[in-house]
Write an enzyme that holds these catalytic residues in place. Structure first.
Site, short mmCIF file in Angstrom:
data_model
loop_
_atom_site.label_atom_id
_atom_site.label_comp_id
_atom_site.label_asym_id
_atom_site.label_seq_id
_atom_site.Cartn_x
_atom_site.Cartn_y
_atom_site.Cartn_z
N HIS A 1 0.81 -1.21 0.00
CA HIS A 1 0.00 0.00 0.00
C HIS A 1 0.85 1.27 0.00
CE1 HIS A 1 -3.47 2.41 0.31
NE2 HIS A 1 -4.24 1.53 0.89
N SER A 2 2.09 1.16 0.43
CA SER A 2 2.97 2.33 0.43
C SER A 2 3.49 2.62 -0.98
CB SER A 2 4.16 2.10 1.36
OG SER A 2 4.90 0.98 0.92
#
Lengths: 463, 463
Positions: free
Chosen positions: A137-138
């Site tokens: 998700h980063s």
């Protein structure tokens, strides 16, 4: 590295991996075997060695103890590690596919290399081929990765330029289109623009968590602000979780949902919430843990308006699911009232205020990584339900039709289940991901969703 | 929970998973397809629901921050999670199998459930079926798990009682045999007793790490104690590692190793070290990083003596591998001198002193989980090489012959490579596991091992 990216690295634990996934099913083109399609995926993916920068980057300091201050880029990518190809054992039913995704979604991505994987999966007895992708998700900056994924597909079944979603060629193709016609948006942006904004919602709202307390404080002193905080009941959905996952997924024709929406004067989004409400009521009853009060769902909402090029104006509404009511008709009425009320609040707010509202709604997430915290703290909602509408047009990869698309989201400490729905090519694909040990028999939800939809279809039309 | 178990939980990080693995290849019995054998494994495994207690236990407090004070037992095991069944993609070469093991060995086991997995792997074009098992080092109390694994096999190809290694029935069968003839050891203990003790060595010695400094201090003040500390050179084997793995494995006929041992007046263990020395010399040269001084290997040694029922008396010797010498003949002479010297030291010591010696040899491991530590500290050795002799007799599972057995061990911070060799049924199976990003082209070691063995075969006989 901006905090909106680093916080997903900081929040990650072995019990709470912070990667999102997608499961897509493709039907081979006329005359093509599943084997040939899988090999075609593999060959095209391995050939896509000119990689977009976002799929090359990794944290410069991978150890958990270090601060995440910078990204670094790898020169190349070890495809033998990132591209995986397997065949399911007989009988090759959908449940065998879901078991494979369940088994793999709990494993952390290696931080010493670009944080994504793609699995090419054969062996389905229905002859389709699956792609299961996993991205941290980063790494996906909002909607970009999903846009790239869609850009690797075509509306033209005769198009044979299919490649991998990380191929720089996709970026270049888009730039050429934009250069050729600056004022006209490309067909894909036209088709997927709104969808992308909502996709983004899910990411952004979850992403807001660590900053939530700050934003919420601002909101409380703003006199236009309507505080949405309510107490959600305690359920098995709100436990401390392990890393093992259980994934369930199924399609329903969008037409069935649309018919219910028409007869009951509600939105497709309301129908999805009503289906989930009925299904969760049955599931929690099976598990002997239906609370007396209603479950509260956090539902990401797009604030995207026509002609607005910024897809990041998003918030969330807190919806009373009416799981305490036995009658489907009463549940529908209560859900309509709850979402209508929530939307009115949002419409009256400026974008920044709406963001603050969303942030306040999800503030308990800010503490989700403190072990044991979730067991003892009040919470504002029981689960996140996202609806990601996609294009109605059929999409193809090298002539193979995209025949199913199911998001695989992130369970978190205290939020053991996540439901994400995507509508694409006339099908509503429900992806239900849960913490395995905490949510037994999760796949029963699929049966309950069908029952809930049938009950909605049996209701007399709303007056 | 004793510290010898909990320390494996404490030492574990996302970059340094503390599970051991095994890869076994089985040839289907006459007239049986690979598919039928794989299904037979799956059916028998799923039917083995009476589970030995060690395969039910998990840490009572799974979070990393908590102290590991107790085990708890699950009532049952979620076989859909623990038993995995996949088919390799075409062409189904051994390298496809090794890639699968590489991809899966880096993933942490879930601490919220019993910490083991078994993968049934089909699709090898040679018609064999593979089992890849993964067990947390804190769960296997020394040799017991490996004994159970071997107990699920039979010397009788007509035996059809094959079951899973966790089946309580295996424990009961063994008890019945012991009750029937108390003084006579079972065939399996006779066959595998010595082997098991040495298997145990690898586990125990690695296991000693966190207590090492303490034991070492005791050793230093004991005037009978001979300090083995020497400085090992800095190499790419001794870096900080990521979680991704690379696994290489191959068989050599034991007869070839035995012939070299006979002609060169050395032990089979010395031959293995000499093969590794030649191969590592070539590998490090390829990578542009052969150090001027010799690599030092830590080699676990069993102190098990005849009639001794305790398999835990083990230590390790520190061996100069002579990788600085270009001539194979000179390397052989240096290795023989080094292992003979080390053994003489061990023979003159009492068991506890030997343990202290082993502990002192490996003391830097005690600090291996401190991030960055390994980059700046002197070390006593460069890698661990274990030799686990097994039975010469062919073994069968339900008539399917065990045709290859390769250990999959644990790379650690500062010890990016581990080589473990097992000899069983006339084959020496080398299992080489390495940190993927730190050790590129690891599979080249297999070619170099063959070259090294050929060079040893070409040497004139020792006088």
């Amino acid at each position: 590295m901006p905090v909106t990216e680093s916080m997903f690295l900081v929040a990650e634990t072995r019990d709470q991996p912070m990667h999102v996934g997608g499961l897509q099913l493709f039907a081979p083109r006329e005359g093509q075997t599943a084997e040939a399609l899988a090999d075609e995926f593999s060959e095209r993916f391995h050939a896509a060695t000119d990689i977009a920068p976002m799929f090359l980057k990794r944290p410069a300091t991978p150890a958990q103890v270090a601060g995440y201050t910078a990204w670094t880029e790898d020169d190349d990518v070890d495809f033998d590690y990132h591209i995986r190809h397997i065949i399911l054992p007989r009988p090759g039913e959908i449940k065998d596919l879901l078991r494979y995704v369940s088994q793999n979604h709990g494993a952390l991505l290696d931080r010493r290399r670009p944080m994504w994987e793609i699995h090419i999966i054969e062996g389905l007895k229905d002859g389709r081929v699956a792609l299961y992708s996993k991205v941290h998700h980063s790494v996906v900056d909002g909607v970009t990765a999903l846009r790239l994924l869609q850009r690797s597909l075509s509306t033209d079944p005769a198009d044979r330029s299919g490649t991998a979603f990380w191929d720089m060629e996709l970026v270049r193709r888009r730039r050429r289109r934009h250069a050729a016609n600056k004022t006209d948006r490309s067909w894909l942006d036209r088709v997927t623009g709104a969808a992308s904004a909502v996709v983004d919602t899910a990411g952004q709202v979850v992403g807001m968590a660590p900053a939530a307390a700050r934003v919420a404080t601002a909101g409380v002193f703003d006199k236009d602000y309507v505080a949405p905080l309510q107490m959600a009941p305690s359920t098995i959905l709100n436990q401390s979780i392990g890393s093992a996952r259980r994934f369930a997924a199924q399609d329903w024709p969008v037409e069935r949902l649309r018919a219910v929406a028409r007869y009951q004067h509600m939105t497709i989004n309301d129908v999805i919430i009503a289906m989930c409400a009925g299904a969760l009521r049955s599931y929690l009853t099976d598990q002997g843990g239906l609370p007396d009060e209603s479950l509260i769902a956090m539902v990401p909402v797009s604030l995207h308006s026509e002609g607005d090029s910024d897809g990041n104006a998003v918030t969330a509404m807190s919806v009373r699911m009416a799981t305490d009511l036995e009658s489907p008709a009463e549940r529908v009425a209560a859900i309509k009232a709850s979402t209508a009320g929530a939307k009115n609040v949002i419409r009256g707010l400026k974008p920044l205020q709406s963001l603050a509202l969303g942030a306040a709604t999800i503030w308990p997430l800010a503490f989700a990584t403190v072990p044991g915290f979730v067991e003892y703290t009040p919470r504002g909602f029981n689960l996140i339900i996202s609806n990601v509408p996609g294009p109605e047009t059929p999409l193809y990869w090298n002539g193979a039709r995209l025949d199913g698309c199911y998001p695989v989201s992130i369970p978190m400490e205290g939020l053991a289940m996540n439901i994400t729905v995507t509508t694409i090519g006339g099908k509503a694909g429900f992806g239900i991901i849960g913490a395995r040990a905490q949510l037994p028999s999760l796949q029963r939800i699929l049966v309950h969703l069908e029952t809930a939809l049938s009950e909605l279809e049996d209701l007399p039309p709303a007056s």
